[in-house]
Motif scaffolding. Structure first.
Motif, mmCIF file in Angstrom:
data_model
loop_
_atom_site.group_PDB
_atom_site.id
_atom_site.type_symbol
_atom_site.label_atom_id
_atom_site.label_comp_id
_atom_site.label_asym_id
_atom_site.label_seq_id
_atom_site.Cartn_x
_atom_site.Cartn_y
_atom_site.Cartn_z
ATOM 1 N N THR A 166 108.682 -40.221 -83.503
ATOM 2 C CA THR A 166 107.771 -41.251 -84.016
ATOM 3 C C THR A 166 107.078 -42.037 -82.917
ATOM 4 O O THR A 166 106.344 -42.991 -83.201
ATOM 5 N N GLN A 172 102.598 -46.280 -90.971
ATOM 6 C CA GLN A 172 102.622 -45.427 -92.166
ATOM 7 C C GLN A 172 103.092 -44.016 -91.827
ATOM 8 O O GLN A 172 103.904 -43.429 -92.547
ATOM 9 N N ARG A 174 104.938 -43.210 -89.293
ATOM 10 C CA ARG A 174 106.351 -43.317 -88.934
ATOM 11 C C ARG A 174 107.221 -43.267 -90.188
ATOM 12 O O ARG A 174 108.235 -42.573 -90.240
ATOM 13 N N ARG A 175 106.777 -44.007 -91.221
ATOM 14 C CA ARG A 175 107.518 -44.003 -92.482
ATOM 15 C C ARG A 175 107.564 -42.601 -93.088
ATOM 16 O O ARG A 175 108.604 -42.153 -93.576
ATOM 17 N N ASN A 176 106.430 -41.887 -93.035
ATOM 18 C CA ASN A 176 106.372 -40.523 -93.569
ATOM 19 C C ASN A 176 107.338 -39.597 -92.834
ATOM 20 O O ASN A 176 108.010 -38.770 -93.444
ATOM 21 N N ASP A 179 110.999 -40.415 -93.744
ATOM 22 C CA ASP A 179 111.295 -39.901 -95.087
ATOM 23 C C ASP A 179 111.436 -38.388 -95.073
ATOM 24 O O ASP A 179 112.273 -37.822 -95.783
ATOM 25 N N GLU A 200 115.590 -47.012 -86.517
ATOM 26 C CA GLU A 200 115.583 -45.611 -86.932
ATOM 27 C C GLU A 200 116.987 -45.027 -86.915
ATOM 28 O O GLU A 200 117.404 -44.345 -87.861
ATOM 29 N N GLU A 203 118.888 -46.394 -89.910
ATOM 30 C CA GLU A 203 118.464 -45.878 -91.216
ATOM 31 C C GLU A 203 118.860 -44.427 -91.429
ATOM 32 O O GLU A 203 119.268 -44.035 -92.524
#
Length: 317
Positions: A166, A172, A174-176, A179, A200, A203
């Motif tokens: 990332t 956005q 990074r979130r993708n 996930d 990160e 999570e």
């Protein structure tokens, strides 16, 4: 649990015998089906470990095994079981995403209808079906990262190494990517994920190895690691103006109840046995020295507090 990756006293020294020891005798295991986080600041040795586990760098000490194969004795067998997502984008910019995937699939020995089907599957996994025919040079940084990940998945490896995937992407994207990593893991993929972002690692990872100066300083689940700190609160003060001197940090430590103090990019970070008791005293000391505070945050022990506790400095120093 079945072990898919194991290292034993793995080491890499550049220009021996007196050169830099980038990795200094690390030993750890990664279990089948987990996300293992490798957390540490830039220059800690994370990429060197990935390079050795990918058989791109020869260790100067120790060994590692992937799916039972030694990286020293059986590098080709190791490569057949791994997918690698490097820090740098490894794509041809004038080719489309589909063309890049086909090319790299052929490098893996895939071909024909099986390759075409696999490329379609990967495009769906990385959610780029609608842009598959567009050239990579028209993609955003986050989209390029996703194709980079797709390349590492083409041959259905047993384990994927993701080296800071990332870095340099927008929030956005990074979130993708995060996930996507979690979704791949839900499908059964084992992931070795390196990062210097505490959030990160927290999570994604079931277990986390914290590395600094080429050595593991802690390993375990986040809950296990934060027990190292005990009941200390992590206090972060964003400074608006003023200068923090060594005398000033010594004065903060001397007031009692504070175990570590560090300055990191305009943030004063410290560990305190009681954040509520320590905070007014710290602000009073700073105010007397002409240092203005813009904002304050108090957190229960986290991974950055663990790193601060073990090394005496902030994770991103």
């Amino acid at each position: 649990m079945e072990t898919i990756v194991k290292t034993q006293d793995l080491a890499k020294q550049y220009n021996p015998p007196n050169g830099v020891r980038a990795v200094d005798g690390v030993s750890f295991e990664i279990y089948q089906g987990e996300i293992f986080g490798l957390l540490g600041p830039n220059g800690a040795g994370k990429t060197t470990i990935i390079s050795m586990l990918s058989c791109l760098l020869q260790p100067t000490g120790g060994d590692a095994w992937v799916a039972g194969h030694s990286i020293i004795q059986a590098p080709m067998a190791v490569k057949q079981n791994i997918g690698v997502v490097p820090q740098e984008i490894a794509l041809y910019p004038t080719l489309s995403a589909r063309q890049n995937l086909v090319f790299w699939g052929q490098m893996y020995g895939l071909g024909g209808k099986a390759l075409a089907l696999r490329v379609d599957e990967v495009l769906e996994q990385i959610n780029l079906q609608d842009r598959a025919s567009d050239r990579i040079e028209t993609y955003s940084g986050g989209m390029k990262r996703r194709v980079n990940i797709g390349v590492g998945l083409l041959h259905k490896p047993k384990v994927v190494y993701m080296d800071e995937p990332t870095v340099g992407v927008d929030p956005q994207s990074r979130r993708n990517i995060l996930d996507m990593v979690k979704d791949l893991n839900r499908q059964g993929m084992t992931v070795l994920y390196t990062t210097h972002y505490m959030e990160e690692a927290s999570e994604l990872s079931e277990r986390i190895g914290i590395i600094d100066h080429g050595q593991f300083i802690a390993l375990g689940s986040e809950q296990e690691l934060t027990r190292v700190v005990g009941q200390h609160d992590a206090i972060t003060l964003m400074l608006a103006s003023g200068t923090i001197s060594a005398d000033l940090t010594d004065k903060i430590v001397a007031m009692g109840g504070v175990s570590q103090v560090t300055l990191d990019n305009g943030c004063l970070k410290l560990l305190a046995s009681s954040g509520e008791e320590a905070l007014p005293k710290v602000i009073s000391i700073l105010s007397a020295a002409g240092v203005r505070v813009r904002s304050v945050e108090i957190q229960e022990p986290n991974l950055e507090a663990v790193f601060l506790h073990l090394t005496g400095r902030a994770l991103r120093d």
